[in-house]
Scaffold this active site. Structure first.
Site, PDB file in Angstrom:
ATOM      1  N   ASP A  99       0.800  -1.228   0.000  1.00 38.10           N
ATOM      2  CA  ASP A  99       0.000   0.000   0.000  1.00 38.10           C
ATOM      3  C   ASP A  99       0.833   1.280   0.000  1.00 38.10           C
ATOM      4  OD1 ASP A  99       1.126  -0.045   2.477  1.00 38.10           O
ATOM      5  OD2 ASP A  99      -0.713  -0.382   3.593  1.00 38.10           O
ATOM      6  N   GLU A 121      -0.607  -8.952  -1.575  1.00 41.09           N
ATOM      7  CA  GLU A 121      -1.172  -8.437  -0.317  1.00 41.09           C
ATOM      8  C   GLU A 121      -2.363  -7.504  -0.609  1.00 41.09           C
ATOM      9  OE1 GLU A 121       0.512  -5.555   2.680  1.00 41.09           O
ATOM     10  OE2 GLU A 121       1.269  -7.384   3.577  1.00 41.09           O
ATOM     11  N   GLU A 135      -2.068   5.071   3.148  1.00 41.89           N
ATOM     12  CA  GLU A 135      -2.001   3.679   2.683  1.00 41.89           C
ATOM     13  C   GLU A 135      -3.366   3.061   2.399  1.00 41.89           C
ATOM     14  OE1 GLU A 135      -0.304   4.868   5.288  1.00 41.89           O
ATOM     15  OE2 GLU A 135       1.818   4.568   4.819  1.00 41.89           O
ATOM     16  N   HIS A 215       6.238   4.421  12.851  1.00 40.21           N
ATOM     17  CA  HIS A 215       6.526   5.348  11.750  1.00 40.21           C
ATOM     18  C   HIS A 215       5.299   5.907  11.055  1.00 40.21           C
ATOM     19  CE1 HIS A 215       5.363   2.644   8.462  1.00 40.21           C
ATOM     20  NE2 HIS A 215       5.777   1.695   9.246  1.00 40.21           N
ATOM     21  N   ARG A 217       2.337   7.903   9.452  1.00 40.83           N
ATOM     22  CA  ARG A 217       2.099   9.338   9.263  1.00 40.83           C
ATOM     23  C   ARG A 217       0.984   9.871  10.164  1.00 40.83           C
ATOM     24  NH1 ARG A 217       4.777   8.893   4.542  1.00 40.83           N
ATOM     25  NH2 ARG A 217       5.364  10.805   3.440  1.00 40.83           N
ATOM     26  N   HIS A 247      12.996   4.569  13.085  1.00 35.75           N
ATOM     27  CA  HIS A 247      12.815   4.776  11.637  1.00 35.75           C
ATOM     28  C   HIS A 247      13.514   6.071  11.221  1.00 35.75           C
ATOM     29  CE1 HIS A 247      10.681   5.426   7.850  1.00 35.75           C
ATOM     30  NE2 HIS A 247      10.149   4.217   7.944  1.00 35.75           N
TER      31      HIS A 247
HETATM   32  C1  UD1 Z   1       6.851   4.498   3.828  1.00 29.60           C
HETATM   33  C2  UD1 Z   1       5.447   4.124   3.337  1.00 29.60           C
HETATM   34  C3  UD1 Z   1       4.700   3.350   4.421  1.00 29.60           C
HETATM   35  C4  UD1 Z   1       5.508   2.147   4.883  1.00 29.60           C
HETATM   36  C5  UD1 Z   1       6.883   2.619   5.321  1.00 29.60           C
HETATM   37  C6  UD1 Z   1       7.732   1.434   5.689  1.00 29.60           C
HETATM   38  C7  UD1 Z   1       4.260   5.676   1.868  1.00 29.60           C
HETATM   39  C8  UD1 Z   1       3.435   6.903   1.769  1.00 29.60           C
HETATM   40  N1  UD1 Z   1       4.695   5.367   3.085  1.00 29.60           N
HETATM   41  O1  UD1 Z   1       6.708   5.407   4.906  1.00 29.60           O
HETATM   42  O2  UD1 Z   1       3.462   2.887   3.886  1.00 29.60           O
HETATM   43  O3  UD1 Z   1       4.825   1.546   5.961  1.00 29.60           O
HETATM   44  O4  UD1 Z   1       7.525   3.324   4.243  1.00 29.60           O
HETATM   45  O5  UD1 Z   1       8.822   1.806   6.477  1.00 29.60           O
HETATM   46  O6  UD1 Z   1       4.509   5.041   0.891  1.00 29.60           O
HETATM   47  N2  UD1 Z   1      14.315   7.832   5.059  1.00 29.60           N
HETATM   48  C9  UD1 Z   1      15.694   7.743   4.963  1.00 29.60           C
HETATM   49  N3  UD1 Z   1      16.252   6.551   4.551  1.00 29.60           N
HETATM   50  C10 UD1 Z   1      15.502   5.459   4.274  1.00 29.60           C
HETATM   51  C11 UD1 Z   1      14.105   5.546   4.392  1.00 29.60           C
HETATM   52  C12 UD1 Z   1      13.528   6.739   4.772  1.00 29.60           C
HETATM   53  O7  UD1 Z   1      16.413   8.694   5.229  1.00 29.60           O
HETATM   54  O8  UD1 Z   1      16.076   4.417   3.917  1.00 29.60           O
HETATM   55  C13 UD1 Z   1      13.700   9.114   5.470  1.00 29.60           C
HETATM   56  C14 UD1 Z   1      13.828  10.185   4.352  1.00 29.60           C
HETATM   57  O9  UD1 Z   1      13.985  11.443   4.930  1.00 29.60           O
HETATM   58  C15 UD1 Z   1      12.459  10.075   3.669  1.00 29.60           C
HETATM   59  C16 UD1 Z   1      11.575   9.841   4.878  1.00 29.60           C
HETATM   60  O10 UD1 Z   1      12.307   8.945   5.713  1.00 29.60           O
HETATM   61  O11 UD1 Z   1      12.121  11.223   2.929  1.00 29.60           O
HETATM   62  C17 UD1 Z   1      10.202   9.308   4.595  1.00 29.60           C
HETATM   63  O12 UD1 Z   1      10.240   8.155   3.755  1.00 29.60           O
HETATM   64  P1  UD1 Z   1       8.869   7.724   3.016  1.00 29.60           P
HETATM   65  O13 UD1 Z   1       9.094   6.479   2.250  1.00 29.60           O
HETATM   66  O14 UD1 Z   1       8.286   8.881   2.272  1.00 29.60           O
HETATM   67  O15 UD1 Z   1       7.867   7.472   4.212  1.00 29.60           O
HETATM   68  P2  UD1 Z   1       7.882   6.361   5.344  1.00 29.60           P
HETATM   69  O16 UD1 Z   1       7.393   7.025   6.579  1.00 29.60           O
HETATM   70  O17 UD1 Z   1       9.176   5.670   5.356  1.00 29.60           O
HETATM   71  N1  UDP Z   2      12.243  -4.376  10.150  1.00 29.43           N
HETATM   72  C1  UDP Z   2      13.633  -4.439   9.935  1.00 29.43           C
HETATM   73  N2  UDP Z   2      14.451  -3.660  10.702  1.00 29.43           N
HETATM   74  C2  UDP Z   2      13.960  -2.801  11.652  1.00 29.43           C
HETATM   75  C3  UDP Z   2      12.557  -2.723  11.828  1.00 29.43           C
HETATM   76  C4  UDP Z   2      11.735  -3.517  11.058  1.00 29.43           C
HETATM   77  O1  UDP Z   2      14.101  -5.219   9.098  1.00 29.43           O
HETATM   78  O2  UDP Z   2      14.762  -2.129  12.311  1.00 29.43           O
HETATM   79  C5  UDP Z   2      11.353  -5.213   9.314  1.00 29.43           C
HETATM   80  C6  UDP Z   2      10.290  -5.994  10.050  1.00 29.43           C
HETATM   81  O3  UDP Z   2      10.756  -7.275  10.429  1.00 29.43           O
HETATM   82  C7  UDP Z   2       9.143  -6.055   9.047  1.00 29.43           C
HETATM   83  C8  UDP Z   2       9.315  -4.800   8.235  1.00 29.43           C
HETATM   84  O4  UDP Z   2      10.636  -4.319   8.479  1.00 29.43           O
HETATM   85  O5  UDP Z   2       9.290  -7.159   8.166  1.00 29.43           O
HETATM   86  C9  UDP Z   2       8.287  -3.778   8.622  1.00 29.43           C
HETATM   87  O6  UDP Z   2       8.588  -2.577   8.024  1.00 29.43           O
HETATM   88  P1  UDP Z   2       7.928  -1.209   8.503  1.00 29.43           P
HETATM   89  O7  UDP Z   2       7.453  -1.332   9.900  1.00 29.43           O
HETATM   90  O8  UDP Z   2       8.898  -0.146   8.178  1.00 29.43           O
HETATM   91  O9  UDP Z   2       6.713  -1.046   7.479  1.00 29.43           O
HETATM   92  P2  UDP Z   2       5.207  -1.571   7.472  1.00 29.43           P
HETATM   93  O10 UDP Z   2       5.230  -3.043   7.621  1.00 29.43           O
HETATM   94  O11 UDP Z   2       4.473  -0.877   8.578  1.00 29.43           O
HETATM   95  O12 UDP Z   2       4.702  -1.133   6.145  1.00 29.43           O
END
Ligand code: UD1
Ligand code: UDP
Length: 376
Positions: A99, A121, A135, A215, A217, A247
């Site tokens: 999502d 999924e 999402e 994490h 939003r 995160h």
């Molecule tokens: C995203 C997804 C969420 C998912 C989550 C998993 C959307 C809208 N959100 O949220 O559904 O559950 O990923 O973790 O698609 N950042 C880094 N390095 C990384 C990853 C993130 O620096 O490797 C920071 C950056 O500043 C980035 C911010 O996190 O801009 C947000 O990342 P983003 O993918 O937009 O949103 P998530 O909260 O990670």
């Molecule tokens: N996970 C990971 N390292 C971490 C935290 C989570 O590998 O430090 C894994 C976790 O086992 C799960 C996935 O990341 O499989 C979940 O990701 P996240 O919570 O970021 O996203 P969501 O599932 O809520 O979309």
């Protein structure tokens, strides 16, 4: 017969974890399938961690992440990136998972390119478009676009049928996250990773370990402040130890480090590589999270989960009694956690339930479905 060509579009950590076993299973049948990967790199470091662990290499890497990115810019960059990648590959299917903005934008890009979409999924719903945000709406929109729907549970299938999706295009498979989890547990020694070494240094075996992630939003701002307040209060107990891989989103980092950075019994650490995280989950007494994937994984390891969200699209686990919805209210998080820490019967009951998300063969079912379709 020519091979079926599948283009996997992957953006974030959970998409990579949940698609890795599917790609692996398809590659096992390379006489029939050709698989390509396009990483949007909506996540960068957190995606790379997973790709490395599962030995996945992107054929195209759009390298799109920018710090503090917003939904408009990200969606736009993914659409533009895929506009040029899809015609180069000419896939029979674009495969997306879950999502995220990557999954939604990739589905839209495939639709604009007249390529059918397979959704891994599918069918999870809260029916509240503000939670999880964005999402829930991403997932509903992908269902409108997709031509093939892999639903983890029967309940997910029913949600799709109620939305008039052709039953013949829905396959109930279980969740591929369980395939990933079991693969990770069985894979040979990974105890020398940097993540694991650091964990061994900080872990206190005499204390019950509480593992935290968060994490979402919709929890930014007040939600995270309340969660931090709850953790602060729980940390006053001397029979527990809190470990929190934070995160990388700045909207998470800031409140968490501001409020909990100096609390003695709370270890704020960097996001862990997948095997280290699974190892830590296995070591933990219970998990407090707003994550989707962790709600699905933890029951397979017999770990009760307190979900810090007001509503969840993973209703099966709540019904099965493996997870408990606490929301983000400080009092409620503290009281539910305290109950689980102090009431052994309650703890045992929650940790011994069956995981409703499958037994680790979802990927094989997906391969079988693709085989059936490509023969027709
Ligand atoms: C995203 C997804 C969420 C998912 C989550 C998993 C959307 C809208 N959100 O949220 O559904 O559950 O990923 O973790 O698609 N950042 C880094 N390095 C990384 C990853 C993130 O620096 O490797 C920071 C950056 O500043 C980035 C911010 O996190 O801009 C947000 O990342 P983003 O993918 O937009 O949103 P998530 O909260 O990670
Ligand atoms: N996970 C990971 N390292 C971490 C935290 C989570 O590998 O430090 C894994 C976790 O086992 C799960 C996935 O990341 O499989 C979940 O990701 P996240 O919570 O970021 O996203 P969501 O599932 O809520 O979309």
């Amino acid at each position: 017969m020519s091979k079926t060509k599948l283009l996997f579009v992957i953006g974030t950590r959970p998409e990579a974890i949940k698609l890795a076993p599917v790609i692996r299973a398809l590659r096992f049948h390379s006489d029939y399938f050709e698989t390509r990967i396009c990483a949007t790199a909506q996540h960068r470091e957190m995606l790379d961690q997973v790709m490395n662990f599962f030995d996945l290499r992107a054929d195209f890497d759009l390298d799109l992440m920018v710090p503090g990115q917003d939904l408009f810019g990200l969606t736009n960059r993914i659409l533009r990136g895929l506009q040029s990648v899809i015609p180069k590959i000419k896939p029979d299917w674009v495969v997306v998972q879950g999502d995220t903005t990557t999954s939604f934008a990739a589905s839209l890009a495939a639709f604009y390119s007249k390529v059918p979409v397979a959704h891994v999924e599918a069918g999870l719903r809260t029916f509240d478009k503000s939670s999880p945000y964005p999402e829930e709406m991403n997932r509903q929109l992908i269902s409108r676009i997709a031509d093939l729907h892999f639903a983890p549970t029967e309940n997910n299938r029913e949600n799709l049928v109620k939305e008039n999706i052709d039953e013949r295009k829905i396959y109930v498979t279980g969740n591929t996250v369980i395939d990933a989890l079991l693969h990770c547990r069985d894979k040979a020694d990974h105890s020398h990773s940097t993540g694991m070494r650091h964990l061994r240094e900080i872990l206190d075996d005499d204390k019950k370990l509480i593992l935290i992630t968060g994490h979402r939003r919709e929890n930014f701002g007040r939600g995270f402040e309340q969660i931090c307040d709850a953790l602060y209060r729980l940390a006053m107990r001397d029979d527990i130890q809190i470990i929190y891989p934070v995160h990388l989103n700045p909207n998470v980092q800031q409140p968490v480090f501001d409020r909990l950075g100096d609390v003695e019994n709370i270890h704020l650490i960097e996001p862990l590589d997948y095997p280290s995280f699974v190892w830590l989950m296995d070591k933990s007494h219970l998990v407090l999270t707003d994550s989707g994937g962790i709600q699905e994984e933890a029951p397979s390891l017999g770990k009760p989960v307190i979900v810090m969200r007001e509503i969840t699209e993973r209703t099966e686990a709540v019904e099965a009694g493996t997870v408990l919805l606490a929301g983000t209210d400080t009092e409620k998080i503290v009281s539910e956690t305290t109950k689980l820490l102090d009431d052994d019967d309650l703890y045992q009951a929650m940790s011994k339930r069956v995981n409703p998300y499958g037994d680790g063969n979802a990927s094989d079912k997906i391969v079988k479905a693709f085989r059936e379709i490509s023969i027709v």
